[in-house]
Every structure is written in C-alpha cells, then in structure tokens.
Scaffold this active site. Structure first.
Site, PDB file in Angstrom:
ATOM      1  N   ARG A   1       0.817  -1.227   0.000  1.00 24.60           N
ATOM      2  CA  ARG A   1       0.000   0.000   0.000  1.00 24.60           C
ATOM      3  C   ARG A   1       0.850   1.277   0.000  1.00 24.60           C
ATOM      4  NH1 ARG A   1      -2.956  -3.549  -1.038  1.00 24.60           N
ATOM      5  NH2 ARG A   1      -5.080  -3.852  -0.325  1.00 24.60           N
TER       6      ARG A   1
ATOM      7  N   SER B   1     -10.687  -0.250   2.851  1.00 24.18           N
ATOM      8  CA  SER B   1     -10.061  -0.598   4.129  1.00 24.18           C
ATOM      9  C   SER B   1      -9.558   0.663   4.815  1.00 24.18           C
ATOM     10  CB  SER B   1      -8.868  -1.535   3.907  1.00 24.18           C
ATOM     11  OG  SER B   1      -9.302  -2.754   3.362  1.00 24.18           O
TER      12      SER B   1
ATOM     13  N   GLU C   1      -4.815   3.178   6.459  1.00 20.26           N
ATOM     14  CA  GLU C   1      -4.513   3.033   5.031  1.00 20.26           C
ATOM     15  C   GLU C   1      -5.067   4.239   4.286  1.00 20.26           C
ATOM     16  OE1 GLU C   1      -6.259   1.005   1.303  1.00 20.26           O
ATOM     17  OE2 GLU C   1      -5.709  -0.620   2.686  1.00 20.26           O
TER      18      GLU C   1
HETATM   19  N1  EPU Z   1     -12.217 -10.961   8.947  1.00 27.03           N
HETATM   20  C1  EPU Z   1     -12.974 -11.099  10.070  1.00 27.03           C
HETATM   21  N2  EPU Z   1     -13.947 -10.166  10.304  1.00 27.03           N
HETATM   22  C2  EPU Z   1     -14.183  -9.114   9.483  1.00 27.03           C
HETATM   23  C3  EPU Z   1     -13.395  -8.988   8.321  1.00 27.03           C
HETATM   24  C4  EPU Z   1     -12.415  -9.934   8.070  1.00 27.03           C
HETATM   25  O1  EPU Z   1     -12.770 -12.011  10.869  1.00 27.03           O
HETATM   26  O2  EPU Z   1     -15.071  -8.312   9.772  1.00 27.03           O
HETATM   27  C5  EPU Z   1     -11.188 -11.979   8.651  1.00 27.03           C
HETATM   28  C6  EPU Z   1     -11.558 -12.784   7.406  1.00 27.03           C
HETATM   29  O3  EPU Z   1     -12.396 -13.852   7.720  1.00 27.03           O
HETATM   30  C7  EPU Z   1     -10.209 -13.222   6.901  1.00 27.03           C
HETATM   31  C8  EPU Z   1      -9.267 -12.077   7.320  1.00 27.03           C
HETATM   32  O4  EPU Z   1      -9.971 -11.356   8.345  1.00 27.03           O
HETATM   33  O5  EPU Z   1      -9.782 -14.386   7.562  1.00 27.03           O
HETATM   34  C9  EPU Z   1      -8.910 -11.150   6.156  1.00 27.03           C
HETATM   35  O6  EPU Z   1     -10.090 -10.541   5.646  1.00 27.03           O
HETATM   36  P1  EPU Z   1     -10.336 -10.257   4.085  1.00 27.03           P
HETATM   37  O7  EPU Z   1     -10.140 -11.535   3.327  1.00 27.03           O
HETATM   38  O8  EPU Z   1     -11.617  -9.540   3.949  1.00 27.03           O
HETATM   39  O9  EPU Z   1      -9.144  -9.351   3.644  1.00 27.03           O
HETATM   40  P2  EPU Z   1      -8.514  -8.064   4.318  1.00 27.03           P
HETATM   41  O10 EPU Z   1      -7.127  -8.410   4.708  1.00 27.03           O
HETATM   42  O11 EPU Z   1      -9.401  -7.479   5.362  1.00 27.03           O
HETATM   43  C10 EPU Z   1      -7.445  -7.133   2.133  1.00 27.03           C
HETATM   44  C11 EPU Z   1      -7.294  -5.754   1.563  1.00 27.03           C
HETATM   45  C12 EPU Z   1      -8.528  -5.397   0.751  1.00 27.03           C
HETATM   46  C13 EPU Z   1      -8.755  -6.434  -0.321  1.00 27.03           C
HETATM   47  C14 EPU Z   1      -8.949  -7.791   0.354  1.00 27.03           C
HETATM   48  C15 EPU Z   1      -9.166  -8.914  -0.632  1.00 27.03           C
HETATM   49  C16 EPU Z   1      -5.923  -4.482   3.143  1.00 27.03           C
HETATM   50  C17 EPU Z   1      -5.911  -3.496   4.267  1.00 27.03           C
HETATM   51  N3  EPU Z   1      -7.135  -4.806   2.646  1.00 27.03           N
HETATM   52  O12 EPU Z   1      -8.506  -7.068   3.082  1.00 27.03           O
HETATM   53  O13 EPU Z   1      -8.246  -4.144   0.124  1.00 27.03           O
HETATM   54  O14 EPU Z   1      -9.896  -6.113  -1.093  1.00 27.03           O
HETATM   55  O15 EPU Z   1      -7.745  -8.077   1.119  1.00 27.03           O
HETATM   56  O16 EPU Z   1      -7.975  -9.424  -1.087  1.00 27.03           O
HETATM   57  O17 EPU Z   1      -4.856  -4.926   2.728  1.00 27.03           O
HETATM   58  C18 EPU Z   1      -8.457  -1.802   0.375  1.00 27.03           C
HETATM   59  O18 EPU Z   1      -7.219  -1.781   0.372  1.00 27.03           O
HETATM   60  O19 EPU Z   1      -9.143  -0.753   0.485  1.00 27.03           O
HETATM   61  C19 EPU Z   1      -9.121  -3.086   0.293  1.00 27.03           C
HETATM   62  C20 EPU Z   1     -10.426  -3.206   0.351  1.00 27.03           C
END
Ligand code: EPU
Length: 306
Positions: free
Chosen positions: A177, A226, A296
């Site tokens: 990022r 995010s 972020e």
């Molecule tokens: N999770 C929870 N509760 C929640 C949300 C997530 O327990 O309310 C758990 C999920 O079950 C999973 C883990 O947290 O095990 C990761 O969640 P998710 O797969 O939704 O991915 P993320 O790490 O929260 C990242 C990026 C997103 C991108 C997604 C999909 C960052 C900060 N965010 O989210 O990017 O769309 O992966 O690959 O790196 C953005 O940058 O604005 C963004 C949306």
C-alpha cells in the site's frame, strides 16, 4: 485563503480545463465527507495538467492533486487553495500486444474491463475497485494476492518543479500500500504488462472476484475501502471484529457490520465523525491488543472551517 477569486480567474486564463470555486469535497470522495476546496480544476489533458501545475507552483499556491477520492478523507474544514482532479480526464487507453499504456485519470475498472475484452489477464483482482490508475499506483492498490506492483512496468512522472521522468517498476518503490508517487511526484500515465489468456477464463475470474468482494465488503455503502493497513502477518479486520467493535457508531459514521475494517457513512456523517471513530478504534486496539494500527486511508485538509 486570500486572493482565492484570483486563483480561479487566473487559472482559467491558463488551463483549457474546468475551474470551479468553493467546491464541497464531500461530492468528490467515496466516503462522502469533506468541506470545501477554495477552487477545483479538472485539466483538459496531460499537457494542460503540467501547464496548470507549472503556473500554480510559480504562484506558490497550495495545491492538492487527487484521483477518485476512494481512499481519501477530507476534513470538514475543506482544503486550502486548489484541488486538481485527475478523474474524468487523462483517461486514454492504448493496447499493443500484451502491453497497455493508460492515463493516470483512467478509472481502474475501465482498464480492467478493456483488458478483459482484449483477452489480457493480470488485472482481474482489481475488478470492482473504485479508483483511478494514478491513485492505484500511488497506493499500490492490491487484492486477492496481487497488486499494481505486479503489472506496472513504468510510469511517466511529473516532479515538483516541472521535470518529467520515466520511472521503472523499481524506481516506483512499490511496497505494501505504498510507492514513491507522492504530492511531489505525480504519475501522469503508466505502462502495464499483462498476459494473453482465454477471454472466458478472464471473465470467470473477474466474476469470482466481484462475488467475493460483494460477500465480504459493504460495496453498496459510502466508504473509503479498508481503513487500516493489515499489520504484518495479521488482519486489521479480524482483530477489530474479535474485539466486538462492528456496528460501533460515532455520529453518522459506523464500523460496518459486513467488514470490520470498513467505516461506512450511514447518511449524515461528518469527517470529524469518521476521524473520531478511526481514533477510537486505534486506541481500543492498542489498549486491548497492544497493536498499533496504521491508517490506510489518507486524511487531508482542515479539521474545521476557518
Ligand atoms: N475478517 C474477520 N472479520 C471481518 C473482516 C475480516 O474475521 O469483519 C477476517 C476474514 O475472515 C479473513 C481475514 O480477516 O480471515 C482477512 O479478511 P479479508 O479476506 O476480507 O481481507 P482483508 O485483509 O481485510 C485485504 C485488503 C482489501 C482487499 C482484500 C481482498 C488491506 C488493508 N485490505 O482485506 O483491500 O480487497 O484483502 O484481497 O490490505 C483496500 O485496500 O481498500 C481493500 C479493500
């Protein structure tokens, strides 16, 4: 600021683009918060952008360049000086073989769909990401195991002071990022290297990605994506969720019930509601988990009206 009427009228004499005065930034951010910019300019094209920036810099006016406002929270006091909007302009796409050159103002989704139509794979992960190519490069947007760093070969960059350089992938300094694109070095356009693949396969993958995104993220609501970066080896959303903070409200800002790393504007949120909620969550995560969450989203502008 003093002489704002002059900014707009003087700039109108220089740019072939559009110049508006006292523009509410809530209309230009996906979180739909933010006070007025003194003036807002949408340049006609890349040359016009450069010409406008040369002029603005010679006048030493405060100037902020932005894309689609999808990773941006503007304070309720708005932005002093000029905002240059790179969305809705500089959005050409040229495809030659497996190489794509596109303008920084090009919507990422337009690029994703254009590539898919040409049978070019490598951008499926970006299906549904709101933002411009320039913004995506600046923040090294990423999802589902890929990111901009994986596809960008080089970008044409305008450096403060007026020089224009081509930066290759390494010089763009991509990290999680993050990149070397800053207020002092703006991407004008970029070259992406994709791979020939079966069109139906590409479309299938894009559909899968969109479905995953729809299931996990509050797409229909006003948000900035995010809020926090994921701490190394962990997930901001999971940590916040485990602390039972989903649904937490401050004024019109609420921590999404769908994804704990998203704040949504339930209708009448102010920037101070959103920023206050971000601070509250950071404090709570720090005190209960000992983790320092780093935002972020970019927070810019004045907190309150002058
Ligand atoms: N999770 C929870 N509760 C929640 C949300 C997530 O327990 O309310 C758990 C999920 O079950 C999973 C883990 O947290 O095990 C990761 O969640 P998710 O797969 O939704 O991915 P993320 O790490 O929260 C990242 C990026 C997103 C991108 C997604 C999909 C960052 C900060 N965010 O989210 O990017 O769309 O992966 O690959 O790196 C953005 O940058 O604005 C963004 C949306």
């Amino acid at each position: 600021m003093n002489g704002i009427a002059n900014i707009a009228s003087e700039l109108r004499a220089v740019t072939g683009g559009k110049v508006l005065e006292r523009v509410l930034m809530s209309g230009y951010t996906t979180m739909k918060v933010g006070g007025p910019a003194d003036a807002l300019c949408v340049p006609a094209d890349t040359d016009d952008l450069c010409k406008s920036l040369d002029f603005v810099e010679s006048r030493r006016w405060p100037c902020f360049t932005m894309g689609a406002g999808s990773n941006l929270i503007v304070g309720d006091g708005g932005i002093e000086g000029l905002v240059i909007l790179m969305r809705g302009t500089m959005d050409s796409i040229e495809i030659e073989g497996d190489t794509v050159r596109a303008g920084a103002g090009c919507a990422l989704t337009k690029l994703v769909h254009e590539a898919a139509r040409e049978g070019l794979s490598g951008l499926e992960w970006a299906a549904g990401i709101p933002g411009t190519l320039g913004g995506a490069i600046a923040g090294n947007a990423g999802a589902f195991g890929s990111d901009m760093a994986a596809v960008v070969v080089e970008a044409k960059v305008r450096i403060r002071g007026g020089s224009i350089e081509n930066w290759n992938n390494r010089e763009l300094g991509f990290a999680y990022r993050n990149s070397s694109i800053t207020a002092d070095a703006i991407a004008l356009d970029a070259v992406l290297k994709l791979n020939r693949a079966d069109k139906l396969e590409i479309q299938k993958r894009m559909k899968e990605i969109m479905e995953k995104r729809k299931a996990a993220q509050p797409l229909g609501e006003a948000s900035s994506g995010s809020i926090f970066k994921n701490p190394a080896g962990s997930s901001a959303g999971r940590i916040i969720d485990e602390l039972g903070l989903k649904g937490k409200k401050r004024g019109g800002a609420m921590l999404s019930h769908v994804h704990a790393n998203f704040i949504v504007n339930t209708g009448k949120a102010t920037a101070s509601d959103v920023i206050g909620l971000i601070d509250e969550i950071r404090r709570e995560v720090k005190s209960r988990r000992g983790v320092d969450l780093e935002p972020e989203v970019r927070i810019v502008g004045r907190e309150t009206m002058k």
